[in-house]
Design an enzyme around this catalytic site. Structure first.
Site, PDB file in Angstrom:
ATOM      1  N   CYS A  46      -1.448   6.354  -1.088  1.00 29.00           N
ATOM      2  CA  CYS A  46      -1.100   6.579  -2.489  1.00 29.00           C
ATOM      3  C   CYS A  46      -2.299   6.191  -3.339  1.00 29.00           C
ATOM      4  O   CYS A  46      -2.888   5.128  -3.131  1.00 29.00           O
ATOM      5  CB  CYS A  46       0.126   5.749  -2.877  1.00 29.00           C
ATOM      6  SG  CYS A  46       0.537   5.797  -4.641  1.00 29.00           S
ATOM      7  N   ARG A  63       1.690  17.210   4.089  1.00 25.21           N
ATOM      8  CA  ARG A  63       1.764  17.057   2.638  1.00 25.21           C
ATOM      9  C   ARG A  63       1.277  15.674   2.220  1.00 25.21           C
ATOM     10  O   ARG A  63       0.203  15.516   1.666  1.00 25.21           O
ATOM     11  CB  ARG A  63       3.200  17.309   2.149  1.00 25.21           C
ATOM     12  CG  ARG A  63       3.315  17.514   0.630  1.00 25.21           C
ATOM     13  CD  ARG A  63       3.408  16.227  -0.155  1.00 25.21           C
ATOM     14  NE  ARG A  63       4.519  15.380   0.272  1.00 25.21           N
ATOM     15  CZ  ARG A  63       4.699  14.137  -0.147  1.00 25.21           C
ATOM     16  NH1 ARG A  63       3.845  13.593  -0.997  1.00 25.21           N
ATOM     17  NH2 ARG A  63       5.722  13.414   0.300  1.00 25.21           N
ATOM     18  N   ASP A  64       2.033  14.643   2.547  1.00 26.68           N
ATOM     19  CA  ASP A  64       1.704  13.301   2.088  1.00 26.68           C
ATOM     20  C   ASP A  64       0.427  12.787   2.732  1.00 26.68           C
ATOM     21  O   ASP A  64      -0.274  11.963   2.153  1.00 26.68           O
ATOM     22  CB  ASP A  64       2.866  12.353   2.385  1.00 26.68           C
ATOM     23  CG  ASP A  64       2.828  11.100   1.539  1.00 26.68           C
ATOM     24  OD1 ASP A  64       2.102  11.086   0.527  1.00 26.68           O
ATOM     25  OD2 ASP A  64       3.511  10.130   1.876  1.00 26.68           O
ATOM     26  N   HIS A  92       5.425   3.224   4.143  1.00 23.85           N
ATOM     27  CA  HIS A  92       3.979   3.205   4.336  1.00 23.85           C
ATOM     28  C   HIS A  92       3.597   1.929   5.075  1.00 23.85           C
ATOM     29  O   HIS A  92       4.306   0.916   5.000  1.00 23.85           O
ATOM     30  CB  HIS A  92       3.260   3.282   2.985  1.00 23.85           C
ATOM     31  CG  HIS A  92       3.304   4.647   2.366  1.00 23.85           C
ATOM     32  ND1 HIS A  92       2.216   5.222   1.747  1.00 23.85           N
ATOM     33  CD2 HIS A  92       4.286   5.563   2.283  1.00 23.85           C
ATOM     34  CE1 HIS A  92       2.528   6.427   1.297  1.00 23.85           C
ATOM     35  NE2 HIS A  92       3.799   6.651   1.613  1.00 23.85           N
ATOM     36  N   ASN A 121       0.784   6.365   6.000  1.00 25.67           N
ATOM     37  CA  ASN A 121       2.215   6.413   6.272  1.00 25.67           C
ATOM     38  C   ASN A 121       2.527   5.793   7.631  1.00 25.67           C
ATOM     39  O   ASN A 121       1.635   5.572   8.459  1.00 25.67           O
ATOM     40  CB  ASN A 121       2.693   7.868   6.282  1.00 25.67           C
ATOM     41  CG  ASN A 121       2.665   8.505   4.917  1.00 25.67           C
ATOM     42  OD1 ASN A 121       3.601   8.391   4.150  1.00 25.67           O
ATOM     43  ND2 ASN A 121       1.566   9.184   4.593  1.00 25.67           N
ATOM     44  N   HIS A 176      11.383   6.405   3.799  1.00 27.91           N
ATOM     45  CA  HIS A 176       9.960   6.768   3.772  1.00 27.91           C
ATOM     46  C   HIS A 176       9.164   5.474   3.599  1.00 27.91           C
ATOM     47  O   HIS A 176       9.237   4.833   2.553  1.00 27.91           O
ATOM     48  CB  HIS A 176       9.704   7.734   2.611  1.00 27.91           C
ATOM     49  CG  HIS A 176       8.275   8.165   2.463  1.00 27.91           C
ATOM     50  ND1 HIS A 176       7.860   9.442   2.760  1.00 27.91           N
ATOM     51  CD2 HIS A 176       7.177   7.499   2.039  1.00 27.91           C
ATOM     52  CE1 HIS A 176       6.558   9.551   2.517  1.00 27.91           C
ATOM     53  NE2 HIS A 176       6.129   8.374   2.077  1.00 27.91           N
TER      54      HIS A 176
END
Length: 329
Positions: free
Chosen positions: A256, A29-30, A225, A265, A223
């Site tokens: 992002c 997803r990310d 990065h 990430n 979470h």
């Protein structure tokens, strides 16, 4: 004196460390949503299958957003259905609104993650809603979930918790206020995210300590990065205060759109290696993860992949645990 063998490493964890850790794979997803290419569905299914075989028991398979806005995630429903066939897999989906939650709940997702940005400016740019409007949406999602009788958990993910590339400073008290508001609105869990890579270990330690005092065991995960090379250090700082669940992305893909120069990430295989090296079991087969990473590199030949374990390999002083019993979801 008999020395321990490499396969019987002594417990070297500091007393404050959790006895085990969970790595949630969010690359599907990310990671993929940040790339300019669309990975075929059959490759995504194979990614899920191999990650599960390597011991991963929590995977975020996608997001229910309009395909015209994010074609990379248009097959989320199909992936959710496939992932639910794998034994012991805890399957999550990101949902930005009530409609996405309806699809995830009806599809049998174990958890829906609702993103909220603590930065007012980032929230408007990314979600076209204020943070408090997202809180109100969580209340509607909770009502929908309860009315359906589903067991799907709701996680309110507080992003830009350590700063924002649009707004700049984000006050910790605002982050904590919104976290409490999410819990009051009906979120079962809350998480904190360094969306744009502004965090440092000292700030992570301070904020997670305060968050744990408020949320306790309802604080779901961290979470991070690796935008400025501090992803693993920040995960370590969270681990020190008792956080035991972390989002990560295979090969560190992701980023992002509002974080210029973002490298992605926290890397799944590097994070797993760090934790296992410190005596914190993850239930992951690291050689299998590296084989999956090599497969991903073939699927995404022109995309930048991150990480260091794949390049340097395992040190002679470290024996991978191999396929061990997975950490329960």
């Amino acid at each position: 004196m008999t020395l321990p063998s490499l396969t019987e490493r002594p417990d070297t964890r500091p007393h404050s460390f959790p006895t085990q850790a969970v790595i949630r794979e969010v690359g599907l997803r990310d990671g993929l949503q940040s790339l300019p290419v669309v990975l075929p569905t059959e490759h995504k299914r194979e990614w899920i299958r191999q990650a599960h075989a390597a011991g991963q028991r929590e995977i975020e398979v996608g997001s229910f957003v309009p395909a015209r806005l994010m074609p990379q995630l248009a097959d989320t429903g199909e992936l959710l259905a496939y992932a639910r066939t794998l034994p012991g897999l805890f399957v999550s989906v990101l949902v930005p609104n009530l409609r996405g939650a309806e699809l995830a709940i009806s599809g049998g997702a174990d958890l829906v993650m609702v993103p909220l940005s603590a930065s007012h400016a980032h929230s408007l740019a990314n979600l076209r809603k204020t943070p408090d409007e997202v809180v109100a949406e969580v209340a509607r999602i909770r009502a929908l979930r309860d009315a359906s009788g589903a067991r799907t958990l709701i996680d309110g993910g507080v992003g830009t918790a350590f700063g924002c590339s649009i707004q700049g400073e984000v006050a910790p008290q605002e982050v904590l206020r919104l976290m409490q508001a999410l819990l009051d609105a009906g979120a079962d869990r809350v998480s904190l995210a360094d969306t744009v890579g502004y965090a440092d270990p000292a700030g992570v330690r301070r904020l997670f300590e305060q968050a744990l005092r408020i949320a306790g065991d309802r604080l779901w995960c961290g979470h991070f990065h690796d935008t400025r090379g501090l992803g693993l250090a920040n995960a370590y700082a969270a681990l020190e205060v008792g956080v035991s669940r972390f989002d990560a992305s295979l090969a560190g893909i992701g980023g992002c759109p509002h974080a210029p120069g973002a490298s992605g990430n926290v890397n799944t295989e590097d994070l797993a290696f760090m934790l296992e090296s410190m005596g914190v079991p993850t239930g992951l087969d690291l050689p299998a993860l590296l084989r999956l990473r090599a497969q991903l590199a073939q699927w995404l030949p022109d995309q930048p992949l991150q990480g260091t374990l794949w390049r340097a390999g395992f040190p002679k002083t470290f024996a991978p645990r191999g396929a061990v019993q997975a950490v329960a979801a």
